[in-house]
Write an enzyme that holds these catalytic residues in place. Structure first.
Site, PDB file in Angstrom:
ATOM      1  CG  HIS A  98      12.378  -5.907  -4.138  1.00 12.25           C
ATOM      2  ND1 HIS A  98      11.538  -6.701  -4.879  1.00 12.25           N
ATOM      3  CD2 HIS A  98      12.233  -6.311  -2.844  1.00 12.25           C
ATOM      4  CE1 HIS A  98      10.893  -7.542  -4.069  1.00 12.25           C
ATOM      5  NE2 HIS A  98      11.303  -7.326  -2.833  1.00 12.25           N
ATOM      6  CG  HIS A 118      11.299  -7.296   2.825  1.00 14.04           C
ATOM      7  ND1 HIS A 118      12.200  -8.334   2.775  1.00 14.04           N
ATOM      8  CD2 HIS A 118      10.827  -7.158   1.559  1.00 14.04           C
ATOM      9  CE1 HIS A 118      12.262  -8.812   1.549  1.00 14.04           C
ATOM     10  NE2 HIS A 118      11.443  -8.117   0.788  1.00 14.04           N
ATOM     11  CD  GLU A 161      12.848 -15.361   1.327  1.00 10.02           C
ATOM     12  OE1 GLU A 161      13.091 -14.819   0.236  1.00 10.02           O
ATOM     13  OE2 GLU A 161      13.742 -15.686   2.125  1.00 10.02           O
ATOM     14  CG  HIS A 184       7.060 -13.298   1.733  1.00 11.62           C
ATOM     15  ND1 HIS A 184       7.867 -13.695   0.680  1.00 11.62           N
ATOM     16  CD2 HIS A 184       6.970 -11.950   1.638  1.00 11.62           C
ATOM     17  CE1 HIS A 184       8.240 -12.645  -0.004  1.00 11.62           C
ATOM     18  NE2 HIS A 184       7.708 -11.565   0.549  1.00 11.62           N
ATOM     19  CG  HIS A 211       4.615 -11.479  -2.856  1.00 10.93           C
ATOM     20  ND1 HIS A 211       4.943 -10.341  -3.561  1.00 10.93           N
ATOM     21  CD2 HIS A 211       5.191 -11.338  -1.634  1.00 10.93           C
ATOM     22  CE1 HIS A 211       5.690  -9.543  -2.805  1.00 10.93           C
ATOM     23  NE2 HIS A 211       5.847 -10.124  -1.632  1.00 10.93           N
ATOM     24  CG  HIS A 271       6.540  -6.945   2.243  1.00 18.73           C
ATOM     25  ND1 HIS A 271       7.519  -7.770   2.761  1.00 18.73           N
ATOM     26  CD2 HIS A 271       6.355  -7.335   0.958  1.00 18.73           C
ATOM     27  CE1 HIS A 271       7.917  -8.611   1.833  1.00 18.73           C
ATOM     28  NE2 HIS A 271       7.232  -8.375   0.729  1.00 18.73           N
TER      29      HIS A 271
END
Length: 687
Positions: free
Chosen positions: A101, A128, A242, A259, A263, A299
């Site tokens: 990753h 992903h 993203e 996204h 996080h 995700h």
């Protein structure tokens, strides 16, 4: 290179920033193609090993090499199995999974200019999605349900996480998260460790960006910077979600995007207002965020968004329509999977049965530790880690070609056959669980073609990462074996763990027209330096080249299955094909078999090619690790519990009993903070 050396030696440069920037440059620059990067866990061991393990490594480095021991890393150092999520620690904490990753994001950065990385947005989706399918397969094999998505309208994290790792950038422990922590507004204006623009985040903004993406999917158009709506495709959707430099309208869809904001909200939810000056959690760093169960919940939701888009598209049909499934004149007649016996004296398993087990591998931490060693104390410092592995296996595929010689693309997928309730998965659900095992091209001659392919040749995976010492040896004496020069899923995690009784999977082989799939690059590939490289093109593409497959990523399982008449109402509305068997019955160039994956919980193999001298003693790399009965002798006090600490024996005993020992022999006493109210003393035997 000179500038890199100057920056490296400067006290003003953050070591992790330097390593990340230098590695990214070497991996992506045309004039450094073929750079063979050593295992990232040897370069930055603090991202993968506990502080206690690293302290023990420093201590080992201070003694002569011949007196050193192997440091055993506790594979369950982040939790206990009383927490059901800890059953998946072997997957989430795996060195190769986290390295992959981190490596992927080194190549596909947020700052990439448009046109430099072909189909980057779609690859973000597929990479992903495939990882999520693998993780769900592991959960089903461990008796757990599939991942529940973390939706912005219900932002509570039932799962806690305590990484016990230290961030080398700040020297601080990564933030921890208690169970049932809600996501809330972030207000950390004083936190200079965060990028500008991410120190204040509102849940309202978070949900607004989600709504705008949903609007784009619903209308199949996105709002461009000029205010006009443009057709939406999977590549642009990936760029929007993203939110990299490739996003077509960052002001409208978010400078940091749905996204990335997700996080950050998770990474900061334990101290959202910076009242306690806590460092962010691992979800804020690509090198460590796959360790956190929240990564998979978030995700899962991101994957749901992509699938909403895919559901708006017409299914692939056996004949006719876009990208029809049937390849006339080609039929897959038979598939067989045969595992090898990688251990002497172990019987070869039956056909279509694969075996998994644990393996102990050694890594050399000496190059990544920040301390000074002198002359006679130079040499390796080995840590032993235990991870999942499997016996290598071979596919044998018989393909009948009724036409002239032609090129075919062989696509191999795997998915669980049953859900968490033991019920057969319907096709509309199972298609989301298929993950890629391999994809390659082959020549199909007239008649029957017997195609064999070893699992170690997969174009999804790369082998166990090389150490500095292996790289040094290969420079001095080059090997014909291909090495891992780029990103890729770890070979030892190619297939799921399964379970001791044998978990059933559906393996699918799909043969498509290689000429239709072939991509012609406008410029010939510059393979200088890459002749001896092993690349995993399925997840990572080819640097500075077009993605080597014209089909949509995940084809044919990226869309809903085609429809058939309903058995209960043949003249009514059609329904999706109910299961995999019926799905392939109309596609002769596709075939499936059932494969059983058996996990041998008692088997632990040791990797024999990592340079560890025979006869080295083994010590614990964690403070209190239980050992075999009798390993500490019979010198413990009554009521005490023997444990192994480094190369000495410890005993834990209630405080009232310590007086019995004071007159017997020299001891060192340390108070142990109890988990349950009683006060204990830690007795160190100095014999």
């Amino acid at each position: 290179m000179s500038m890199a050396c100057v920056c490296r030696d400067s006290e003003m440069i953050n070591p992790k920033v330097w390593i990340t920037a230098f590695a990214s440059c070497l991996l992506t620059r045309p004039d450094t193609k073929g750079f063979r990067m050593p295992a990232i866990w040897e370069v930055m061991p603090d991202l993968f090993f506990s502080p206690f393990c690293l302290k023990e490594s420093v201590r080992q480095g201070s003694i002569p090499p011949q007196d050193r021991a192997i440091i055993e890393v506790d594979s369950n150092f982040t939790g206990r199995d009383t927490n059901v999520e800890n059953r998946l620690a072997y997957f989430r904490e795996d060195l190769g999974v986290n390295s992959h990753h981190f490596h992927w994001h080194l190549i596909y950065t947020l700052e990439d200019p448009r046109g430099r990385r072909d189909r980057k947005g779609e690859l973000f989706f597929w990479f992903h999605h495939d990882m999520m399918a693998r993780y769900d397969a592991e959960r089903l094999g461990n008796g757990l349900s599939r991942v529940r998505p973390l939706r912005p309208d219900d932002p509570v994290l039932k799962e806690g996480y305590f990484s016990k790792l230290t961030d080398s950038t700040s020297g601080r422990v990564w933030g921890t998260r208690q169970e049932n922590t809600p996501l809330t507004n972030i207000n950390r204006e004083d936190d200079t460790s965060l990028p500008t623009g991410t120190r204040t985040i509102s849940m309202e903004t978070f949900q607004k960006y989600r709504d705008r993406i949903m609007e784009a999917i619903d209308k199949m158009t996105y709002l461009a910077e000029n205010g006009q709506r443009q057709p939406l495709n999977i590549d642009i959707l990936g760029d929007i979600v993203e939110a990299s430099n490739l996003s077509p309208n960052r002001q409208y869809y978010g400078e940091w995007g749905l996204h990335n904001i997700g996080h950050l909200l998770i990474a900061l939810c334990h101290d959202p207002e910076y009242k306690h000056r806590e460092h962010m959690g691992v979800m804020g760093d690509t090198s460590a965020n796959m360790r956190d169960p929240a990564f998979y919940r978030w995700h899962k939701y991101i994957d749901e968004l992509f699938d909403l888009y895919k559901q708006t598209m017409q299914p692939y049909n056996p004949t006719g329509g876009e990208l029809q499934l049937v390849w006339d004149g080609v039929q897959v007649q038979n598939i067989q999977v045969q595992a090898e016996s990688s251990r002497q004296g172990l019987a070869v398993p039956p056909q279509n049965v694969l075996r998994t087990f644990r393996m102990r591998s050694h890594v050399d931490l000496s190059r990544g530790l920040d301390y000074l060693r002198w002359g006679e104390n130079l040499g390796p410092i080995f840590a032993r880690t235990t991870h999942l592995n499997h016996d290598a296996f071979t596919y044998t595929i018989n393909v009948q070609n009724n036409g002239a010689a032609r090129t075919g693309t062989i696509r191999i997928y795997l998915a669980p056959r049953f859900n968490e309730h033991g019920e057969r998965l319907p096709m509309v659900q199972q298609r989301l669980l298929f993950f890629e095992l391999d994809k390659f091209t082959t020549q199909l001659n007239p008649g029957v073609n017997a195609i064999t392919r070893r699992s170690t040749q997969s174009n999804v995976t790369i082998p166990w990462d090389q150490s500095f010492r292996q790289l040094e040896r290969s420079v001095q004496a080059p090997s014909a074996e291909q090495s891992a020069c780029g990103c890729g899923w770890p070979q030892h995690m190619l297939i799921p763990r399964g379970n001791p009784s044998g978990q059933l999977y559906d393996l699918v082989v799909f043969v498509t027209n290689g000429e239709d799939d072939r991509v012609v690059n406008p410029q010939p590939a510059n393979n200088r330096g890459r002749d001896n490289c092993r690349q995993a093109m399925a997840y990572c593409g080819i640097l500075d080249q077009l993605y080597p497959d014209r089909k949509p990523m995940g084809y044919p399982f990226d869309r809903n299955p085609y429809t058939v008449p309903s058995p209960s109402n043949p003249n009514g509305a059609q329904i999706p094909v109910p299961n995999l068997d019926e799905y392939i019955s109309r596609i002769p160039n596709m075939r499936t078999i059932q494969v059983r994956i058996v996990y041998d919980a008692e088997r632990i193999d040791i990797r024999g090619d990592d340079g560890v001298p025979t006869g080295m003693r083994v010590i614990s790399g964690d403070p209190l690790t239980p050992v075999r009965p009798g390993a500490c002798g019979n010198g413990g006090a009554r009521g005490s519990s023997p444990l192994h600490h480094r190369h000495r024996c410890l005993h834990l005993l209630p405080v009232p009993l310590y007086q019995d020992l004071l007159g017997r022999r020299p001891i060192t006493l340390h108070v142990v903070k109890p988990a349950a109210g009683l006060e204990f003393l830690q007795i160190v035997d100095l014999k």
